[in-house]
Design a protein around this motif. Sequence first.
Motif, PDB file in Angstrom:
ATOM      1  N   UNK A 136     -74.608 -13.570 -64.736  1.00  0.00           N
ATOM      2  CA  UNK A 136     -75.092 -14.429 -63.658  1.00  0.00           C
ATOM      3  C   UNK A 136     -74.018 -14.935 -62.721  1.00  0.00           C
ATOM      4  N   UNK A 137     -72.747 -14.666 -63.013  1.00  0.00           N
ATOM      5  CA  UNK A 137     -71.639 -15.082 -62.151  1.00  0.00           C
ATOM      6  C   UNK A 137     -70.624 -13.953 -62.092  1.00  0.00           C
ATOM      7  N   UNK A 138     -69.716 -14.044 -61.104  1.00  0.00           N
ATOM      8  CA  UNK A 138     -68.673 -13.031 -60.993  1.00  0.00           C
ATOM      9  C   UNK A 138     -67.642 -13.222 -62.108  1.00  0.00           C
ATOM     10  N   UNK A 139     -66.852 -12.188 -62.398  1.00  0.00           N
ATOM     11  CA  UNK A 139     -65.840 -12.319 -63.450  1.00  0.00           C
ATOM     12  C   UNK A 139     -64.828 -13.437 -63.180  1.00  0.00           C
ATOM     13  N   UNK A 140     -64.455 -13.621 -61.912  1.00  0.00           N
ATOM     14  CA  UNK A 140     -63.486 -14.671 -61.570  1.00  0.00           C
ATOM     15  C   UNK A 140     -64.081 -16.039 -61.901  1.00  0.00           C
ATOM     16  N   UNK A 141     -65.300 -16.285 -61.472  1.00  0.00           N
ATOM     17  CA  UNK A 141     -65.937 -17.567 -61.740  1.00  0.00           C
ATOM     18  C   UNK A 141     -66.169 -17.766 -63.237  1.00  0.00           C
ATOM     19  N   UNK A 142     -66.515 -16.692 -63.921  1.00  0.00           N
ATOM     20  CA  UNK A 142     -66.723 -16.782 -65.373  1.00  0.00           C
ATOM     21  C   UNK A 142     -65.433 -17.226 -66.062  1.00  0.00           C
ATOM     22  N   UNK A 143     -64.301 -16.655 -65.645  1.00  0.00           N
ATOM     23  CA  UNK A 143     -63.019 -17.033 -66.247  1.00  0.00           C
ATOM     24  C   UNK A 143     -62.665 -18.484 -65.927  1.00  0.00           C
ATOM     25  N   UNK A 144     -62.943 -18.916 -64.705  1.00  0.00           N
ATOM     26  CA  UNK A 144     -62.653 -20.297 -64.308  1.00  0.00           C
ATOM     27  C   UNK A 144     -63.524 -21.267 -65.111  1.00  0.00           C
ATOM     28  N   UNK A 145     -64.794 -20.911 -65.295  1.00  0.00           N
ATOM     29  CA  UNK A 145     -65.702 -21.773 -66.053  1.00  0.00           C
ATOM     30  C   UNK A 145     -65.302 -21.877 -67.517  1.00  0.00           C
ATOM     31  N   UNK A 146     -64.599 -20.881 -68.022  1.00  0.00           N
ATOM     32  CA  UNK A 146     -64.212 -20.886 -69.429  1.00  0.00           C
ATOM     33  C   UNK A 146     -62.750 -21.258 -69.626  1.00  0.00           C
ATOM     34  N   UNK A 147     -62.173 -21.999 -68.686  1.00  0.00           N
ATOM     35  CA  UNK A 147     -60.886 -22.643 -68.907  1.00  0.00           C
ATOM     36  C   UNK A 147     -59.674 -22.041 -68.231  1.00  0.00           C
ATOM     37  N   UNK A 148     -59.794 -20.930 -67.550  1.00  0.00           N
ATOM     38  CA  UNK A 148     -58.633 -20.316 -66.912  1.00  0.00           C
ATOM     39  C   UNK A 148     -58.429 -20.952 -65.532  1.00  0.00           C
ATOM     40  N   UNK A 149     -57.193 -21.054 -65.083  1.00  0.00           N
ATOM     41  CA  UNK A 149     -56.942 -21.596 -63.748  1.00  0.00           C
ATOM     42  C   UNK A 149     -57.433 -20.598 -62.700  1.00  0.00           C
ATOM     43  N   UNK A 150     -57.710 -21.108 -61.511  1.00  0.00           N
ATOM     44  CA  UNK A 150     -58.245 -20.257 -60.455  1.00  0.00           C
ATOM     45  C   UNK A 150     -57.268 -19.148 -60.079  1.00  0.00           C
ATOM     46  N   UNK A 151     -55.995 -19.498 -59.941  1.00  0.00           N
ATOM     47  CA  UNK A 151     -54.995 -18.511 -59.555  1.00  0.00           C
ATOM     48  C   UNK A 151     -54.859 -17.439 -60.628  1.00  0.00           C
ATOM     49  N   UNK A 152     -54.826 -17.848 -61.874  1.00  0.00           N
ATOM     50  CA  UNK A 152     -54.697 -16.895 -62.978  1.00  0.00           C
ATOM     51  C   UNK A 152     -55.934 -15.984 -63.062  1.00  0.00           C
ATOM     52  N   UNK A 153     -57.109 -16.539 -62.787  1.00  0.00           N
ATOM     53  CA  UNK A 153     -58.337 -15.734 -62.796  1.00  0.00           C
ATOM     54  C   UNK A 153     -58.292 -14.681 -61.698  1.00  0.00           C
ATOM     55  N   UNK A 154     -57.786 -15.053 -60.517  1.00  0.00           N
ATOM     56  CA  UNK A 154     -57.654 -14.079 -59.435  1.00  0.00           C
ATOM     57  C   UNK A 154     -56.646 -12.992 -59.795  1.00  0.00           C
ATOM     58  N   UNK A 155     -55.547 -13.380 -60.425  1.00  0.00           N
ATOM     59  CA  UNK A 155     -54.507 -12.412 -60.750  1.00  0.00           C
ATOM     60  C   UNK A 155     -54.947 -11.429 -61.829  1.00  0.00           C
ATOM     61  N   UNK A 156     -55.747 -11.871 -62.793  1.00  0.00           N
ATOM     62  CA  UNK A 156     -56.094 -11.006 -63.927  1.00  0.00           C
ATOM     63  C   UNK A 156     -57.370 -10.197 -63.709  1.00  0.00           C
ATOM     64  N   UNK A 157     -58.089 -10.447 -62.635  1.00  0.00           N
ATOM     65  CA  UNK A 157     -59.316  -9.693 -62.369  1.00  0.00           C
ATOM     66  C   UNK A 157     -59.015  -8.606 -61.352  1.00  0.00           C
ATOM     67  N   UNK A 158     -59.396  -7.348 -61.637  1.00  0.00           N
ATOM     68  CA  UNK A 158     -59.162  -6.276 -60.664  1.00  0.00           C
ATOM     69  C   UNK A 158     -59.982  -6.481 -59.392  1.00  0.00           C
ATOM     70  N   UNK A 159     -59.470  -5.983 -58.256  1.00  0.00           N
ATOM     71  CA  UNK A 159     -60.139  -6.172 -56.973  1.00  0.00           C
ATOM     72  C   UNK A 159     -61.542  -5.575 -56.967  1.00  0.00           C
ATOM     73  N   UNK A 160     -61.781  -4.523 -57.747  1.00  0.00           N
ATOM     74  CA  UNK A 160     -63.104  -3.903 -57.771  1.00  0.00           C
ATOM     75  C   UNK A 160     -64.134  -4.807 -58.447  1.00  0.00           C
TER      76      UNK A 160
END
Length: 177
Positions: A136-160
Amino acid sequence: MKKKLIFSALVLVALTLGACSNTKSSQQNGESASNSVAAKKKASAKLKSKKKASSESKADSESKKRVAESSSKAASIRVAKASSTSVAQANSASQKASSSSVATSSSVNQESSTNENGSSISMDEHTLTGFLNKYGVSPVLYKIQHGMSEKEAFETTPDSMKSSGELQTQFLKYGIK
């Protein structure tokens, strides 16, 4: 003795007349009191009816305001759903045009999810569309919701696996290309 009788008679007449006048004045006082009570009752009834009408009009305007707010919220939710659907479709199209190995594996996974579910909805969490459908959410938002920082979520998620808005945010906010 005549004087005493006359004096007594006068006193008796005076008392009788005084009692009669007291009765009339008490009747007049009673009538004026009942008239003032009636006037007060009428005034309070008018005041109550005005208050009731005022409260009814307030309740009516508040209910109209709530209806307008709920309809505007529903419209914004519909717009948001429509835009997220178009973003998901655009990202799905861009993912299909990406590398052949990713396309091959995702098509295999899509076929298996189609066969398992009996529908054409992708539940493959290795594609953005499948991830959106499953969580129901994008991978970046899912990572942020589960405790990862926004910058780290952007860095660890592939652009695709990012929506176009997330790609813009990562570039403008953090300078990540």
